[in-house]
Design a protein around this motif. Structure first.
Motif, PDB file in Angstrom:
ATOM      1  N   ARG A 194      34.303   5.066   3.048  1.00  0.00           N
ATOM      2  CA  ARG A 194      33.227   4.147   3.408  1.00  0.00           C
ATOM      3  C   ARG A 194      32.027   4.342   2.489  1.00  0.00           C
ATOM      4  O   ARG A 194      31.324   3.407   2.151  1.00  0.00           O
ATOM      5  CB  ARG A 194      32.818   4.362   4.868  1.00  0.00           C
ATOM      6  N   LEU A 195      31.809   5.601   2.083  1.00  0.00           N
ATOM      7  CA  LEU A 195      30.634   5.915   1.271  1.00  0.00           C
ATOM      8  C   LEU A 195      30.719   5.270  -0.108  1.00  0.00           C
ATOM      9  O   LEU A 195      29.748   4.746  -0.627  1.00  0.00           O
ATOM     10  CB  LEU A 195      30.523   7.442   1.140  1.00  0.00           C
ATOM     11  N   ILE A 196      31.887   5.357  -0.716  1.00  0.00           N
ATOM     12  CA  ILE A 196      32.113   4.744  -2.041  1.00  0.00           C
ATOM     13  C   ILE A 196      33.257   3.770  -1.863  1.00  0.00           C
ATOM     14  O   ILE A 196      34.389   4.070  -2.188  1.00  0.00           O
ATOM     15  CB  ILE A 196      32.494   5.829  -3.070  1.00  0.00           C
ATOM     16  N   PRO A 197      32.987   2.590  -1.306  1.00  0.00           N
ATOM     17  CA  PRO A 197      34.096   1.695  -0.960  1.00  0.00           C
ATOM     18  C   PRO A 197      34.705   1.070  -2.211  1.00  0.00           C
ATOM     19  O   PRO A 197      34.055   0.969  -3.241  1.00  0.00           O
ATOM     20  CB  PRO A 197      33.422   0.620  -0.106  1.00  0.00           C
ATOM     21  N   HIS A 210      27.742   2.418  -8.080  1.00  0.00           N
ATOM     22  CA  HIS A 210      27.301   3.116  -6.866  1.00  0.00           C
ATOM     23  C   HIS A 210      26.079   3.984  -7.096  1.00  0.00           C
ATOM     24  O   HIS A 210      25.836   4.929  -6.354  1.00  0.00           O
ATOM     25  CB  HIS A 210      28.451   3.954  -6.310  1.00  0.00           C
ATOM     26  N   GLU A 216      23.021   3.576  -6.559  1.00  0.00           N
ATOM     27  CA  GLU A 216      22.075   3.623  -5.441  1.00  0.00           C
ATOM     28  C   GLU A 216      22.519   4.671  -4.415  1.00  0.00           C
ATOM     29  O   GLU A 216      21.734   5.525  -4.001  1.00  0.00           O
ATOM     30  CB  GLU A 216      22.010   2.232  -4.812  1.00  0.00           C
ATOM     31  N   THR A 217      23.791   4.584  -4.036  1.00  0.00           N
ATOM     32  CA  THR A 217      24.332   5.542  -3.077  1.00  0.00           C
ATOM     33  C   THR A 217      24.228   6.965  -3.613  1.00  0.00           C
ATOM     34  O   THR A 217      23.876   7.899  -2.880  1.00  0.00           O
ATOM     35  CB  THR A 217      25.810   5.217  -2.775  1.00  0.00           C
ATOM     36  N   ILE A 273      20.742   8.322  -3.390  1.00  0.00           N
ATOM     37  CA  ILE A 273      20.390   8.693  -2.018  1.00  0.00           C
ATOM     38  C   ILE A 273      21.040  10.021  -1.652  1.00  0.00           C
ATOM     39  O   ILE A 273      20.382  10.938  -1.144  1.00  0.00           O
ATOM     40  CB  ILE A 273      20.825   7.580  -1.033  1.00  0.00           C
ATOM     41  N   MET A 274      22.329  10.137  -1.947  1.00  0.00           N
ATOM     42  CA  MET A 274      23.032  11.387  -1.609  1.00  0.00           C
ATOM     43  C   MET A 274      22.393  12.575  -2.308  1.00  0.00           C
ATOM     44  O   MET A 274      22.248  13.655  -1.731  1.00  0.00           O
ATOM     45  CB  MET A 274      24.498  11.287  -2.011  1.00  0.00           C
ATOM     46  N   HIS A 275      22.013  12.316  -3.562  1.00  0.00           N
ATOM     47  CA  HIS A 275      21.383  13.347  -4.371  1.00  0.00           C
ATOM     48  C   HIS A 275      20.095  13.827  -3.705  1.00  0.00           C
ATOM     49  O   HIS A 275      19.877  15.032  -3.538  1.00  0.00           O
ATOM     50  CB  HIS A 275      21.095  12.710  -5.729  1.00  0.00           C
ATOM     51  N   LEU A 276      19.264  12.872  -3.268  1.00  0.00           N
ATOM     52  CA  LEU A 276      17.982  13.236  -2.654  1.00  0.00           C
ATOM     53  C   LEU A 276      18.170  13.868  -1.280  1.00  0.00           C
ATOM     54  O   LEU A 276      17.317  14.600  -0.807  1.00  0.00           O
ATOM     55  CB  LEU A 276      17.085  11.996  -2.539  1.00  0.00           C
ATOM     56  N   SER A 307      22.970  16.432  -1.666  1.00  0.00           N
ATOM     57  CA  SER A 307      24.366  16.581  -2.103  1.00  0.00           C
ATOM     58  C   SER A 307      24.410  17.405  -3.387  1.00  0.00           C
ATOM     59  O   SER A 307      23.561  17.228  -4.260  1.00  0.00           O
ATOM     60  CB  SER A 307      24.968  15.208  -2.416  1.00  0.00           C
ATOM     61  N   HIS A 325      26.221  18.348  -6.998  1.00  0.00           N
ATOM     62  CA  HIS A 325      26.924  17.542  -7.991  1.00  0.00           C
ATOM     63  C   HIS A 325      28.421  17.566  -7.729  1.00  0.00           C
ATOM     64  O   HIS A 325      29.106  16.567  -7.881  1.00  0.00           O
ATOM     65  CB  HIS A 325      26.620  18.055  -9.404  1.00  0.00           C
ATOM     66  N   GLN A 374      29.912  17.823  -4.887  1.00  0.00           N
ATOM     67  CA  GLN A 374      30.226  16.943  -3.748  1.00  0.00           C
ATOM     68  C   GLN A 374      30.337  15.492  -4.202  1.00  0.00           C
ATOM     69  O   GLN A 374      31.256  14.775  -3.798  1.00  0.00           O
ATOM     70  CB  GLN A 374      29.113  17.029  -2.691  1.00  0.00           C
ATOM     71  N   LEU A 419      25.680  13.175 -13.920  1.00  0.00           N
ATOM     72  CA  LEU A 419      24.773  13.740 -12.911  1.00  0.00           C
ATOM     73  C   LEU A 419      23.799  14.737 -13.526  1.00  0.00           C
ATOM     74  O   LEU A 419      22.685  14.917 -13.033  1.00  0.00           O
ATOM     75  CB  LEU A 419      25.577  14.443 -11.808  1.00  0.00           C
TER      76      LEU A 419
END
Ligand SMILES: Nc1ncnc2c1ncn2[C@@H]1O[C@H](COP(=O)(O)OP(=O)(O)OP(=O)(O)O)[C@@H](O)[C@H]1O
Ligand SMILES: [Mg+2]
Lengths: 298, 243
Positions: free
Chosen positions: A13-16, A199, A201-202, A205-208, A211, A213, A215, A294
């Protein structure tokens, strides 16, 4: 183990991704198909070369051409003694006169091969290993002293061009495999980069949210692994019948060059590692691509 | 009181542009409640970006959790970020994840199992009044609802520091007060809270809160002394800026 490669529900779902609509699995399928063919060619050419080598290159024929049957016979015995005493020689066989006659009959006609026509004396020589130039020169010298009319023909020498051709083709196949590997890696890199960009944007967000690298890379690795696995499956499904058909056709040729029998268990195992190596390579390439992208972030 | 954030002569510029923050020196203490205010474009969001580790300072010293950000290895940043909850000014919800999954994201990143995630996420959804909207995608939520999802995601891990950029800009006054109660409750449990806002009335709601005012990238009081509590005189001076 599967969890390491295939995405969990949440990761999906996270990276559809719309399954099979992207070009990735198809590109992988084609690449794997071609790689398997090229690998099979390299393996077949390798074993063909070895077989010819074993069959022919380790042998030579000594001819003694002298019109006088008596002299011919004396020289043949002397030559045989010389050959037997050499350390490079494994076995020596005198070809009987009837056999020589049978050999010549198709060319000269059975009637023509009469006692009147002087036949050469033939001695088959099997070498312990492939006869090298030094051994041949040594034998040639020894024979010229013991039997002046003896001439030695190493089969390997007139097969040299065939060997060279096979070796060249083999290197060509290996080079093809290398090029295909590079092209596959490039396409995985492109795919990983475009998916990374799509992706971003996602990922930000995950980075901030903390998450690592690793992951984030894992999400892409899993996707690419799935694509590569599907591609590998299609590639194998395509390659299997083609390889089988080629094997059959080669078997009918009965040339001994690429007969199915020349594909050993090891060769089949090597072929089977091609799709597995393909998936692993895709995953590693995707990981390196994503991690290096990344690294530019804080 | 332990200091949790220390700035010394901090400056920040984006690329080769001018300094949007300059000569910032102040200390924030653990367990306190801070408001950050100032006109639009003063650099509030930029200052918060330094706090939630989206930017490194161009100069000066930033210490966070007693570590110097300049020398902190990249591999340690994720661990630091997990201790900081952030409400972004533009929310930054993952567009293809439901409200529930957006809120659960920090817990999943922290490696929590699905079974342990459901209860806390339901609780916080209830707190922000979105129980019925858990399955909704961000695009189908109103601005205020999205903001509440963003807040829920920021507080779900009970972070050591909560950084909120205009967290009540899109909600009605009653909801704003309710959300502020949530921050207060979190603060009472030990979280240091830093809220950037234009909303003067909101600031007067938290009696213990201290206030920092930025103007054109500099602290209004360059000594770094913080007003405690905000004096009405301070407030009236720029009440006209409210939008
Ligand atoms: N990514 C960026 N690149 C370049 N300049 C930026 C960037 N982000 C902000 N700025 C500039 O930095 C200055 C401060 O912006 P910032 O967003 O920190 O202000 P703010 O106080 O949060 O304003 P607002 O109250 O409107 O949110 C502005 O002049 C802005 O144009
Ligand atoms: Mg701002």
């Amino acid at each position: 183990m599967l969890g390491l490669i295939f995405p969990t529900g949440h990761d999906r779902r996270l990276i559809p991704q719309a399954r099979l609509t992207g070009p990735m699995p198809w590109v992988m399928a084609i690449m794997l198909f071609l790689t398997m063919l090229a690998t099979a060619a390299a393996l077949a050419l390798g074993s063909a070369g070895q077989q010819i080598n074993a069959d022919l290159a380790g042998r030579a024929t000594v001819q003694i051409v002298n019109a006088d049957a008596q002299a011919r016979q004396t020289q043949a015995v002397a030559a045989e003694a010389v050959l037997r005493s050499d350390r490079a020689v494994a076995a020596v066989t005198q070809v009987s006169e009837t056999e020589v006659r049978d050999l010549l009959a198709p060319w000269l006609g059975s009637g023509a091969v009469s006692d009147d026509i002087p036949l050469p004396a033939l001695i088959d020589v099997d070498f312990r290993t492939r006869a090298d130039a030094a051994a041949l020169a040594r034998l040639r010298g020894a024979l010229s002293r013991a039997a002046p009319d003896a001439r030695i023909d190493a089969h390997g020498q007139w097969l040299r061009p065939v060997f060279d051709l096979i070796a060249t083709l083999r290197w060509l196949a290996v080079g093809l495999v290398a090029l295909l590997v590079l092209a596959s890696m490039a396409s995985v890199m492109l795919s990983a980069r475009s998916s990374f960009a799509a992706h971003s944007e996602t990922i930000d967000i995950m980075h901030l949210l903390g998450s690592t690298h690793a992951q984030i890379a894992r999400l892409f690795q899993r996707r690419i692994a799935l694509d590569a696995a599907l591609g590998a499956l299609f590639g194998c499904l395509l390659a299997a019948p083609v390889l089988w058909m080629l094997g059959q056709a080669a078997g009918r040729l009965d040339s001994g060059l690429v007969s199915a029998g020349s594909f050993g268990l090891v060769d089949w195992l090597l072929l089977a590692t091609v799709p597995i190596a393909g998936i692993a390579l895709a995953v590693i390439t995707a990981r390196i691509t994503v991690l290096s992208a990344l690294r530019k972030k804080l | 009181m332990d200091s949790i954030v220390q700035f010394e002569n901090v400056g920040l510029r984006y690329g080769t542009g001018p300094e949007v923050l300059s000569n910032l020196s102040f200390t924030l203490f653990s367990g306190q409640f801070y408001f950050l205010t100032g006109p639009s474009g003063a650099g509030k969001s930029s200052l918060l970006k330094l706090l939630y580790l989206a930017q490194r300072p161009s100069r000066g010293l930033v210490r966070l959790f007693d570590s110097d950000l300049m020398t902190l290895g990249q591999d340690r940043l994720p661990g630091f970020r997990r201790r900081i909850g952030v409400v972004f000014q533009d929310f930054r919800l993952v567009p293809h994840l439901s409200a529930f999954d957006n809120i659960a994201l920090p817990l999943r990143i922290a490696g929590m199992r699905d079974a342990d995630i459901i209860t806390p996420v339901r609780e916080i959804l209830d707190w922000v009044g979105l129980t019925a909207r858990g399955d909704a995608l961000p695009a189908t939520l109103s601005g205020g609802e999205q903001q509440r999802v963003a807040i829920a995601r920021a507080v779900i891990t009970r972070p050591d520091i909560l950084v909120a950029d205009e967290p009540t800009g899109n909600v009605d006054p009653d909801m704003a007060v309710k959300l502020l109660r949530l921050f207060e409750a979190l603060n009472r449990m030990g979280t240091t809270i830093i809220v950037a806002t234009h909303d003067v009335h909101l600031m007067t709601r938290i009696k213990r809160a201290q206030m920092m005012r930025l103007e054109a990238g500099q602290l209004s009081d360059p000594t770094g002394a913080l007003r405690y509590p905000p004096r009405p005189a301070d407030l009236t001076g720029w009440a006209g800026e409210q939008s």
